[in-house]
Every structure is written in C-alpha cells, then in structure tokens.
Motif scaffolding. Structure first.
Motif, PDB file in Angstrom:
ATOM      1  N   ALA A  41       0.879  -1.348  -0.060  1.00 41.32           N
ATOM      2  CA  ALA A  41       0.023  -0.033   0.033  1.00 41.32           C
ATOM      3  C   ALA A  41       0.715   1.360   0.036  1.00 41.32           C
ATOM      4  O   ALA A  41       0.292   2.412   0.187  1.00 41.32           O
TER       5      ALA A  41
ATOM      6  N   CYS B  15      -4.429   1.548  -4.051  1.00 43.30           N
ATOM      7  CA  CYS B  15      -5.388   0.280  -3.522  1.00 43.30           C
ATOM      8  C   CYS B  15      -6.624   0.610  -3.381  1.00 43.30           C
ATOM      9  O   CYS B  15      -7.148   1.843  -2.750  1.00 43.30           O
TER      10      CYS B  15
ATOM     11  N   ARG C 206      -4.561  -3.373  -6.617  1.00 40.06           N
ATOM     12  CA  ARG C 206      -3.394  -2.809  -6.306  1.00 40.06           C
ATOM     13  C   ARG C 206      -2.912  -2.156  -7.801  1.00 40.06           C
ATOM     14  O   ARG C 206      -2.431  -3.217  -8.549  1.00 40.06           O
TER      15      ARG C 206
END
Ligand SMILES: *Cc1c(COP(=O)(O)O)cnc(C)c1O
Length: 476
Positions: free
Chosen positions: A247, A409, A451
């Motif tokens: 992330a 994300c 992602r």
C-alpha cells in the motif's frame, strides 16, 4: 583458433552479426511491447517440453539459440517494459542500465578485492556517498554496499544489528539469547526470512500493530519493547518501512526514531526504503521521509523506482565500521596489492564474495539523466498516481490506502471489504485480457483490494484511461 575457443568466443563475423541482432532485438522489443499482451498465458508443461526437445548435446548455431530465447522471453514473461504494467515495482529498464549491464558482462570486473577493480569499486563508493547524502547522512561517517536487491540489503541490516547487539555474535552466534526484532504486518517478508537466515528464527520477529492508516503504532511499539525487556527478551532491532509493498505506506520515521532512541539499551533502527526511498531525490517530496537520517541503516533498491535492470539493491549505514565489523574475516588468499592504500575491499562489506559491478547501471543512468532528471521522473509519477486516484473515484471505485506515493489500492464502492475472491476475479479478468497488469492484496486491516502502481517511467495519462476502462469491463 582451436575449436574449443571458437565455440566459446565465436568467429569474428559471427560475433558481428550477433551483436547487431542483439541490439535490433532489444529495439524491436521496446518498439512493440506496448501493443502486445502484458502478461502471458501460463503453460509450464509446454515450456518444459520445448526445453527437453532442444538438441543441446552438440550445440546449436548462435542465432538459432538467440531466436529460441527471444521467442521464450517474448511469449512467456510479464512485460515490465509495457506501459500498462501497473506492477510490483519491477521497472522498465533504463537504456543506460542495459548498456551498463552489457559492459559489465563484457569486461567482467570482480568486485571482491578493491585492487582487482579500482574503477568499479570507486564508482560504487561514489554512489554510496551521494545516495547517503540525499538521505541526510553525514557523508564522512556513512558507509554502504551494493547488494543483489532489497532482500539482501535487509539481511545485511539484520546481521549488522546482531553484530552490534551481541558481543559474541561473530564467534558463537545468538548463543541462546532471546533476541527480538520489531516490524508491522505491512513490512516486507524478506525481514522474516532474514531472521531465519540469521539463525534467530522467525519467532524472534514481533509484529507491531498498525494504526488505521496502516502505519506503525508507536505507542504500541513502546509498550511491546518495555514488556519484552521486562520478561527477559532482548530487543535488538526496530524496522520501519518507507513505502510498504502492498500500500505504499510510510511509517512515521521520526516518531519511531524517538521510541528507539529512548530505549535503555542500544537498539538498531533500520528503515526499509527499498521502493519509496527514491523520493529522497525530489526536493518537493523528500519531506515524506523526514527523520530517515536518524536511522542506523537504510535499504534502498535502484532496481525499483530508479528503473535500472535487476538486480541492484543498496545498504546504507551511518556507522563507518558497522559493515567491516559484520563481514571482515582474516584470509590468506585475497590479493594484497592495495595494502597500505586507504581503500575498502568490497568482500569485507558484503554477504557476497565474487560480485559483479552492480553499481554501474545506476551510475550510467544517473550520469545521463542527472540527479535532477530522476527527480523529474519521481515527481511526474507521483502526479500520475494522483491522477489515477481521481479517475478511479470518478468511476466509483473506493481508494483504501492513504499515501502520497503512486501506488493505489482500491475496491468496489459497495463491495464486501473482506471478499478477496471478488477482487481476485476482477484482477484475473484484467490480467487475462492482456490490456494491463494489476495485482490484488489484503491489507492488515483485512481490506481486500486491487493494487495498481505507476511503475514504468513511460506510463502516461492515456494508459491510466485504458486501465480504468479495463477495470470497468472486468467488474461487469
Ligand atoms: C521490493 C522490496 C523488498 C525486497 O527487495 P528485492 O529487491 O525484491 O530483494 C524489500 N522491502 C520492500 C519495502 C520492498 O518494496
């Protein structure tokens, strides 16, 4: 030439043709990769069969060998050089990086003893100094070494920390000492692996909870350290991440440093900035790493955001003697030609012994783009990350990570946050379409997400549009 030499060096005319073919092949790949599939159809059996069928007992003509390999690389590889590879930081390689790797293969300098390759050793030392400077280290005290990648740099960090924490480490290893190191669930797994490789076991790795923003909870860290000391454990290392893999989260580096510095015993503070460390090159964004100069050591990968061909990691430390304490050995066979000169033998600083000239691809890329050219790339890609966030929000995707770095994300607005199967299905459809490459992840909050990371320096706004279109098709 005797046949045996001819087989290995090849005839002049053959070589001339081969070099030309090599250059043309790479140029053709770069010119056509954007119109081909990003990811291959996976068929391990077919690959093994084709290898088994090669008549290699006598050998083949070099151009035939090359055609076979180029065919395999073209058709059975995720193309990181594709502009819509929104991937796991594996870059499109810089042109000067490719030139450098070819020169390294051709000249084959040995980066073990300084005296064998003074130029190569000093180029790497220069890069270590200049990179350390950009992280805010005092260059007179800083040291470092090139590694195969972030995993080796992290392994180096754990070894350096153990060498300082356990006086008998070099002779007797951990010797039963209940050593503990601290990471969050978002940290890279190479650290857990490093604990195993160092012989202290993965149970020595303690997991610090994260806050809602997935950053290390420093209050929890302080409490864990105190509790562990109270029950006789030996905390020797705390690791923050600057740009987590899933992330892109940057732990609050300064706050973690405060906690570590307040410890009653010296505790090694490492920052894993394998990917995110590149923002140190940007005047506008380097504040995101505030406090990183307080870390005892830093992992930074040139083969991620700086886009040199794999593998090129760096380990940096602000302690001049840490690496030689960790790695130097007495031996009788290494060259002694440089005795008396003030130089560093790379093998005395590294897990590796014989080592290739890893730093050249970074040196030639920087020497051409300039440090400022790299800063422009970092700034532009951060801008593209913001653009991607807006586009996704407009199409009613929900952004689930909070970072300035260009990794996004996201999940369906009305989706079940824990439904990884749904996320995987969308990702699979995008990847199988061949139009773009994205991945899925589950954050430590339990949130399953898609992602997309701006990885390729060629990616532009039209690629973002195509990605969002492919995602919309995939969720229908
Ligand atoms: C990629 C990465 C690593 C591992 O580095 P390699 O170069 O793949 O060995 C470690 N930590 C972080 C944060 C990374 O992004």
């Amino acid at each position: 030439m005797p046949t045996s030499d001819r087989n290995l060096r090849l005839d002049d005319t053959v070589r001339t043709r081969l070099w030309r073919k090599l250059v043309e092949t790479i140029e053709r790949h770069w010119a056509t990769v954007d119109s081909s599939r990003v990811a291959p159809v996976l068929d391990p059996e077919a690959l093994r069969r084709s290898l088994d069928e090669l008549p290699l007992e006598r050998g083949l003509r070099p151009d035939v060998v090359m055609d076979y390999v180029v065919d395999g690389l073209t058709n059975a590889q995720v193309h990181t050089a594709h502009r819509r590879y929104f991937g796991l930081y594996n870059p499109a390689p810089t042109t000067m990086g490719v030139v450098a790797d070819a020169l390294v293969a051709g000249f084959n300098p040995q980066l073990a003893a300084w005296s064998h390759s003074p130029f190569a050793a000093e180029v790497e030392q220069y890069l270590i100094r200049e990179t350390a400077r950009r992280f805010g280290y005092d260059v007179a005290e800083a040291d470092g070494v090139f590694a195969s990648g972030g995993a080796e740099a992290n392994h180096t960090a754990v070894l350096a920390a153990l060498t300082r924490a356990v006086p008998t480490w070099a002779e007797r290893g951990a010797d039963g000492s209940p050593l503990t190191m601290y990471v969050t669930a978002e940290a890279h797994d190479s650290l857990r692996k490093a604990a195993r490789l160092c012989g202290i076991g993965s149970r020595s790795v303690r997991q610090v909870p994260t806050t809602d923003g997935l950053r290390m909870d420093v209050t929890a860290l302080r409490a864990m350290l105190a509790e562990d000391r109270a029950v006789g454990r030996h905390p020797f290392m705390v690791i923050a991440t600057a740009g987590t893999t899933s992330a892109g989260i940057i732990d609050v580096i300064d706050d973690v440093a405060d906690v570590v510095n307040a410890e009653p015993e010296p505790t090694w503070y490492h920052v894993d900035a394998a990917w995110g460390g590149a923002v140190a090159l940007s005047q506008e964004h380097r504040h995101l790493l505030a406090g990183i100069h307080r870390a005892d050591s830093i992992t930074f990968d040139a083969h991620k955001w700086l886009s040199v061909p794999m593998g090129a990691g760096m380990f940096l430390t602000r302690h001049k003697n840490a690496l030689s304490h960790t790695f130097s050995t007495d031996n009788v066979y290494m060259p002694r030609d440089a005795a008396g000169l003030s130089v560093v033998d790379p093998f005395s600083h590294s897990i590796q012994w014989s080592r290739r000239f890893t730093g050249l691809k970074l040196f030639m890329s920087i020497a051409t783009a300039g440090w400022s050219g790299y800063a422009d790339v970092v700034n532009r890609q951060i801008g593209l990350g913001e653009a991607l966030r807006s586009k996704l929000t407009e199409r009613r995707w929900r952004i689930v990570n909070d970072t300035k770095l260009p990794v996004v994300c996201f999940a369906e607005s009305e989706g079940d946050p824990a439904d990884r199967a749904r996320v995987d299905a969308i990702v699979r459809r995008v990847v199988q379409s061949g139009d773009a490459w994205v991945s899925s992840a589950v954050l430590s909050s339990g949130q399953a997400c898609i992602r997309a990371c701006i990885t390729n320096f060629m990616t532009d706004d039209t690629d973002l549009e195509k990605l969002v279109d492919a995602l919309d098709r995939a969720r229908q």
